[in-house]
Design an enzyme around this catalytic site. Structure first.
Site, PDB file in Angstrom:
ATOM      1  N   GLU A  48       1.824  26.387  38.650  1.00  0.00           N
ATOM      2  CA  GLU A  48       1.911  27.833  38.869  1.00  0.00           C
ATOM      3  C   GLU A  48       2.337  28.030  40.322  1.00  0.00           C
ATOM      4  OE1 GLU A  48       1.962  31.677  38.723  1.00  0.00           O
ATOM      5  OE2 GLU A  48       0.513  30.802  40.111  1.00  0.00           O
ATOM      6  N   SER A  49       3.543  28.567  40.497  1.00  0.00           N
ATOM      7  CA  SER A  49       4.129  28.566  41.840  1.00  0.00           C
ATOM      8  C   SER A  49       3.343  29.403  42.851  1.00  0.00           C
ATOM      9  CB  SER A  49       5.581  29.042  41.775  1.00  0.00           C
ATOM     10  OG  SER A  49       5.667  30.336  41.221  1.00  0.00           O
ATOM     11  N   CYS A  79      10.317  22.778  38.095  1.00  0.00           N
ATOM     12  CA  CYS A  79       9.778  24.029  37.553  1.00  0.00           C
ATOM     13  C   CYS A  79       9.123  24.880  38.654  1.00  0.00           C
ATOM     14  CB  CYS A  79       8.832  23.726  36.396  1.00  0.00           C
ATOM     15  SG  CYS A  79       8.654  25.110  35.281  1.00  0.00           S
ATOM     16  N   ARG A 108      11.841  33.783  37.915  1.00  0.00           N
ATOM     17  CA  ARG A 108      10.616  33.220  37.329  1.00  0.00           C
ATOM     18  C   ARG A 108      10.474  33.639  35.869  1.00  0.00           C
ATOM     19  NH1 ARG A 108       4.996  34.309  40.244  1.00  0.00           N
ATOM     20  NH2 ARG A 108       4.183  32.761  38.815  1.00  0.00           N
ATOM     21  N   ILE A 137       8.943  24.750  30.139  1.00  0.00           N
ATOM     22  CA  ILE A 137       7.654  25.406  29.911  1.00  0.00           C
ATOM     23  C   ILE A 137       7.546  26.614  30.836  1.00  0.00           C
ATOM     24  CG2 ILE A 137       5.143  25.123  29.917  1.00  0.00           C
ATOM     25  CD1 ILE A 137       5.682  22.050  29.712  1.00  0.00           C
ATOM     26  N   ARG A 138       7.626  27.797  30.247  1.00  0.00           N
ATOM     27  CA  ARG A 138       7.627  29.039  31.054  1.00  0.00           C
ATOM     28  C   ARG A 138       8.527  28.857  32.276  1.00  0.00           C
ATOM     29  NH1 ARG A 138       2.950  32.689  32.066  1.00  0.00           N
ATOM     30  NH2 ARG A 138       4.685  34.032  31.652  1.00  0.00           N
ATOM     31  N   HIS A 174      10.908  19.695  32.966  1.00  0.00           N
ATOM     32  CA  HIS A 174       9.854  18.725  33.321  1.00  0.00           C
ATOM     33  C   HIS A 174      10.200  17.293  32.906  1.00  0.00           C
ATOM     34  CE1 HIS A 174       6.385  21.404  34.367  1.00  0.00           C
ATOM     35  NE2 HIS A 174       7.117  22.279  33.694  1.00  0.00           N
ATOM     36  N   GLU A 176       9.024  14.627  33.904  1.00  0.00           N
ATOM     37  CA  GLU A 176       7.833  13.753  33.922  1.00  0.00           C
ATOM     38  C   GLU A 176       7.080  13.790  32.594  1.00  0.00           C
ATOM     39  OE1 GLU A 176       8.064  16.692  35.109  1.00  0.00           O
ATOM     40  OE2 GLU A 176       6.145  17.750  34.963  1.00  0.00           O
TER      41      GLU A 176
HETATM   42  N1  GLN Z   1       5.947  29.937  35.197  1.00  0.00           N
HETATM   43  C1  GLN Z   1       5.485  29.104  36.273  1.00  0.00           C
HETATM   44  C2  GLN Z   1       5.618  29.806  37.617  1.00  0.00           C
HETATM   45  O1  GLN Z   1       6.209  30.822  37.704  1.00  0.00           O
HETATM   46  C3  GLN Z   1       6.225  27.789  36.305  1.00  0.00           C
HETATM   47  C4  GLN Z   1       5.961  27.015  35.052  1.00  0.00           C
HETATM   48  C5  GLN Z   1       5.974  25.543  35.196  1.00  0.00           C
HETATM   49  O2  GLN Z   1       5.952  24.993  36.307  1.00  0.00           O
HETATM   50  N2  GLN Z   1       5.944  24.855  34.071  1.00  0.00           N
HETATM   51  O3  GLN Z   1       5.120  29.327  38.587  1.00  0.00           O
END
Ligand code: GLN
Length: 192
Positions: A48-49, A79, A108, A137-138, A174, A176
């Site tokens: 989560e940034s 990400c 984002r 992922i998101r 991702h 990894e």
């Molecule tokens: N949605 C997350 C963000 O805005 C990033 C998602 C992720 O790192 N898989 O920080």
């Protein structure tokens, strides 16, 4: 033995450490500025940034991380890590701390709710064949690619999802989380 740091404040840092270990590199968890000493490169993981940025600010890591990148050491954001590396973020949290290292604008959570997670096979010329199986992922996307930034991978509609600017690498997905370690090996080549 080459030592590569993984920013270990929040998010998917253990998965990156596992890949590095598999590739014969010593992973180092970075939580404080002094942990950057002697590293040949650093990975900022997904997660989560906003959280990662606020924790980095709290522990006095923002400026040392910028310095690390400016000194020419390779830095790779996946990400949320990519969001932190961008100069500009769209749909971010107002005031969310950024490293602001790359000439890119990142949106984002660009894929909304319905398809917030998906997988795609991406042709990546620097990795050769076969295409790279990318897990989103998101995920954010790269909306603006500035001067000096090279697009390494894009979705079918042309949206950039992996970029490089000299020693700086960023992927919206991702690597990894798969068994394909070609992106990690590409990063390690920058570290040599
Ligand atoms: N949605 C997350 C963000 O805005 C990033 C998602 C992720 O790192 N898989 O920080």
């Amino acid at each position: 033995m080459m030592r590569i740091g993984v920013l270990a404040l929040q998010g998917a840092f253990i998965e990156h450490k596992n890949v590095l270990t598999r590739l014969g590199v010593q992973p180092v968890e970075v939580r404080l500025p002094e942990h950057l000493e002697g590293l040949a490169g650093l990975i900022i993981p997904g997660g989560e940034s906003t959280t990662i940025g606020l924790l980095a600010q709290k522990w006095g890591l923002l400026e040392p991380l910028r310095e690390f990148a400016r000194s020419g050491q390779p830095l790779w954001g996946t990400c949320a890590g990519m969001i932190l590396m961008a100069k500009e973020v769209v749909d971010g949290v107002p005031g969310q701390p950024l490293l602001g290292l790359m000439e890119i604008t990142v949106r984002r959570n660009a894929f909304g709710r319905q398809v917030d997670s998906f997988e795609a096979d991406l042709p990546v010329s620097v990795l050769g064949n076969p295409p790279f199986h990318a897990v989103f992922i998101r995920a954010p996307v790269i909306e603006r690619v500035g001067a000096g930034v090279e697009v390494l991978a894009a979705l079918e509609d042309g949206t950039a999802v992996a970029v490089q600017q000299g020693n700086l690498l960023a992927t919206a997905f991702h690597p990894e989380l798969t068994r394909d370690d070609r992106f990690h090996r590409y990063f390690l080549k920058l570290a040599k």
